[in-house]
Structure formats: C-alpha cells, structure tokens
Write a protein that holds these residues in place. Structure first.
Motif, mmCIF file in Angstrom:
data_model
loop_
_atom_site.group_PDB
_atom_site.id
_atom_site.type_symbol
_atom_site.label_atom_id
_atom_site.label_comp_id
_atom_site.label_asym_id
_atom_site.label_seq_id
_atom_site.Cartn_x
_atom_site.Cartn_y
_atom_site.Cartn_z
ATOM 1 N N ARG A 30 39.750 34.704 51.630
ATOM 2 C CA ARG A 30 40.909 33.859 51.362
ATOM 3 C C ARG A 30 41.732 34.381 50.184
ATOM 4 N N TYR A 31 41.054 35.076 49.261
ATOM 5 C CA TYR A 31 41.717 35.638 48.087
ATOM 6 C C TYR A 31 41.474 37.145 48.112
ATOM 7 N N VAL A 32 42.520 37.903 48.391
ATOM 8 C CA VAL A 32 42.379 39.326 48.683
ATOM 9 C C VAL A 32 43.149 40.154 47.665
ATOM 10 N N GLY A 131 50.290 31.998 56.012
ATOM 11 C CA GLY A 131 50.398 30.969 54.998
ATOM 12 C C GLY A 131 49.892 31.363 53.635
ATOM 13 N N MET A 132 49.340 32.577 53.500
ATOM 14 C CA MET A 132 48.864 33.038 52.207
ATOM 15 C C MET A 132 50.051 33.413 51.328
ATOM 16 N N LEU A 252 49.896 32.301 39.251
ATOM 17 C CA LEU A 252 51.058 31.908 40.043
ATOM 18 C C LEU A 252 50.718 31.705 41.516
ATOM 19 N N LEU A 253 49.854 32.562 42.054
ATOM 20 C CA LEU A 253 49.592 32.578 43.496
ATOM 21 C C LEU A 253 48.455 31.663 43.926
ATOM 22 N N ASP A 254 47.601 31.295 42.995
ATOM 23 C CA ASP A 254 46.395 30.551 43.344
ATOM 24 C C ASP A 254 46.739 29.248 44.068
ATOM 25 N N SER A 255 46.177 29.089 45.253
ATOM 26 C CA SER A 255 46.406 27.879 46.044
ATOM 27 C C SER A 255 45.334 27.798 47.121
ATOM 28 N N PRO A 256 45.124 26.619 47.716
ATOM 29 C CA PRO A 256 44.125 26.500 48.788
ATOM 30 C C PRO A 256 44.412 27.405 49.975
ATOM 31 N N ALA A 257 45.692 27.772 50.162
ATOM 32 C CA ALA A 257 46.056 28.651 51.281
ATOM 33 C C ALA A 257 45.601 30.082 51.058
#
Length: 399
Positions: A30-32, A131-132, A252-257
């Motif tokens: 999910r986090y790449v 959606g990422m 800035l980018l961190d989100s559940p998506a």
C-alpha cells in the motif's frame, strides 16, 4: 440424522481449523517507495560504504568497521540488465522508461517508442488510477529524464518545456527537489501553468503546510523556481537534504489509500560524469539517508510497505583499488568542493584508490535491493523492465 449432524459439525470444525492453520497470503503493498540512484553502480555503493566507515572511525565510533549503507542491509538483493531496446548502451531516458513502464525504448525517448509512436503508462500513473497518492522527488531537474518518465511522454528528453507542462497535468500530489529547466514557451511561464493547475510552489517546507492539495517544493536555493538542480552536498549549501524531501513527501502523501513515492539521487550521475569521486560518494550517502527515511516509515507499517532501490545505469566505469580501505577512501574528506565548483582535479581521487574508465555510461549490471511486503519478488537476475512489473504485482496484491 443425529450422526449426520454430528458429522457435519465435525467436518465444519475441521475445515475451520485447516483455514486458521493455513498460512495467509501476504497483503499487498500500500505504501511503495522506489529509489533510483542515477549512475550508481556497485562500486559507487562500495566506495560510499568504505568512506562511511572511515568517517565513523575518525569520529572514534567503536563499530565503524561494521557500518553498512542502509541500502546494503535490505534483505532482498538482485541484479538487472540495462541495455536499451536495440541492445545498446542505455541513456537515462531509455533506462528510466524501462524501470517506470516495463517497456524498452530508444535512447532519448520519454515513456514512448519513437518508431511506433506508442505511449507507455508508468507505474506512478497506474498507482494514481488506483487511488494512491503519488510523489516524485529528485536532486536533479524535475524535468530531467528519470523523473519525467513517471509523468510525461516525449520523443526526446530535451523537450523540457513540454515535460514541464505535462508535470502540471499529471495531478500528482507532490513534486520535490530540483526545479524546471526551460520556463518559457508558447503557453506561458511554467510556474504560472503549475499554479493554474492547483500547485502551490514553494521553497519552504513550513510555508507549504498551507493545506494546498498539490505541492511543488524545491530546494530554497531555487525558491524562485528558476532552472536548477539541488546543490551538491560537498559544496555545503544550507537547506533541506534529499532525505528531508522524502520525509516531507511521506507526511504529505500519507493516507489510507496509500502512496507511491519515487526518489532519484540524480546528482550521483552528474558527479560520475565529471569523474568526481568525492562528490559522487557524498551524493550516494545522501541518497542512502533518504532510503533510511523510508525504512523508518516501513518500521511503523511493515505489513503494507515496500521499498525498492536500484539505478538506471552505471556512470564513469568507477573502479576501486583492491587495496583501498576505509582510511584510504576517507582521504576524500579533505575535499571541500565539487569539481564543478573548482574543487580540484583527479589526483585526490587517485590518492583514494578510485579510477575511472570513461566519463559516460557503462553497460555494467545494476544491483537491486528491496525490503518489506513482496520484496521476495526482487532477488535474481533479470531485465530492468521487470522492476515495473514486480512493483505492479506487489501493488495489485492489495486488492
């Protein structure tokens, strides 16, 4: 009837036990994080590690001899081949296209086959469609070949104005590090175009915390967004490091998506083109610090994070004397400026045991290092196009 009910209950219980005992499929990434050390081959990594040990030894660190680059500690290690579509020595555009899109192409082409006209979507674009959130960081120009292949298409990497417009059209949430090149063109100033597309342009991390949805954050030396790269580490300019740009991007980018963040150590390549060993080593160490920022994040979400480190090609044919050790390499600490800034000629590198075979790219195979979820996809020896394919497989496993 009673026996049948008992049997059914027994079978249901047995099936449940089997399901609980069976190993669960690994979750998707999910986090790449994709790190590309432009021009960084195996000797660049080895030299930087020896220099690091020399520096720690000079500081009196008792564990200096065991110090290791973060990228060298990642558990999955592989090797990629880098030739372009014609089987010839690659440039950054063709190699970047292979890494980003999974397609070989001609030198100079940005995510495009110049013979057929076919355009290739990058892993960043595919992640965005899922959606990422997406971020692109580089210490080189933001429209240079390696970052550009992730958001743009062009017949030649020198179409800087076109690529700058495509950057603004990408809708990626974050760009950081270096600035544009050609600012002016038929559709106006690239800075105005970026603002019209919703980007907040800033040279300060504190100022960019304004709630804007899309941020373009450049090194303060470039705060006017005039064309430029981040300064060489060796030249001592104050301001955020490559690692700082990564840390800011994570916030800035961190989100559940989830997110996809590509970070390029672009000035490693520049230093190697100049056969500047001291500058190349310090750029490689700065790149490694950026990787550490990603590892720190991964340690908070190990089941959902993937980190991959590689390069587009090796530059300079960097060679290290077999007798060179930590103290030998640390002699370069006497250098206080890059060759570009008047820091001297080749003799300091020769004294440290570094020699060069060219000031251009080479065909050396490139190390791949990975950690986290689905990092087991990355060991082995394969074509550079497989990096994109493996990243996509890891991301798609999240479904």
């Amino acid at each position: 009837m009673v026996k049948n009910r008992v049997l059914r209950k027994f079978l249901a219980a047995a099936i449940l036990l089997v399901l609980l005992a069976a190993p669960r499929a690994e979750a998707g990434a999910r986090y790449v994080f994709l790190f590309i050390g432009d021009g960084m081959g195996p000797v660049q990594r080895e030299s930087a590690q020896l220099y690091l040990r020399g520096r720690l030894e000079a500081e009196g660190n008792p564990d200096a001899s065991q110090a290791t680059l973060v990228m060298n500690t990642l558990p999955a290690q592989g090797l990629i081949h880098t030739n372009n579509i014609e089987g010839k020595l690659t440039d950054s555009a063709a190699a970047g296209t292979a890494l980003a899109t999974g397609h070989k192409t001609q030198n100079g082409a940005i995510s495009k086959n110049t013979e057929t006209g076919e355009l290739f979507d990058s892993i960043a674009v595919k992640a965005r469609r899922r959606g990422m959130k997406v971020g692109i960081v580089t210490s080189s120009y933001i429209v240079d070949a390696t970052p550009a292949v992730f958001y743009g298409h062009a017949s030649h990497r020198s179409e800087y104005y076109l690529l700058g417009k495509q950057l603004s059209d990408s809708d990626f949430e974050y760009f950081g590090g270096g600035s544009f090149r050609d600012l002016s063109g038929p559709d106006g100033d690239l800075r105005d175009i970026a603002r019209s597309k919703g980007y907040a342009l800033t040279g300060s991390a504190t100022e960019s915390g304004s709630g804007a949805g899309k941020i373009f954050f450049v090194h303060p030396n470039l705060s006017t967004f005039n064309p430029g790269c981040m300064p060489y580490v060796i030249d001592g300019a104050e301001g955020p490091s490559l690692a700082d740009f990564v840390r800011y991007g994570i916030r800035l980018l961190d989100s559940p998506a989830g997110f996809f963040l590509m970070t390029e150590g672009g000035r490693i390549d520049h230093a190697c083109h100049s056969n500047d060993g001291a500058a190349a080593i310090l750029e490689t160490l700065a790149f490694d610090e950026a990787i550490k920022a990603a590892v720190d994040f991964m340690n908070t979400r190990p089941a959902e994070t993937l980190i991959v480190v590689t390069s587009d090609h090796e530059t300079g044919g960097m060679t290290l004397d077999p007798a060179a050790d930590a103290r030998t390499l640390y002699r370069l600490a006497g250098r206080r400026a890059s060759f570009e800034a008047g820091g001297g000629g080749n003799p300091p590198d020769a004294a440290a045991g570094i020699t060069w075979t060219t000031n251009q790219h080479t065909a050396r195979d490139i190390p791949v290092s990975a950690a986290g979820v689905h990092s087991d996809l990355f060991p082995g020896e394969y074509e550079n196009t497989e990096i994109c394919n493996k990243l996509l497989e890891a991301i798609e496993a999240a479904e």
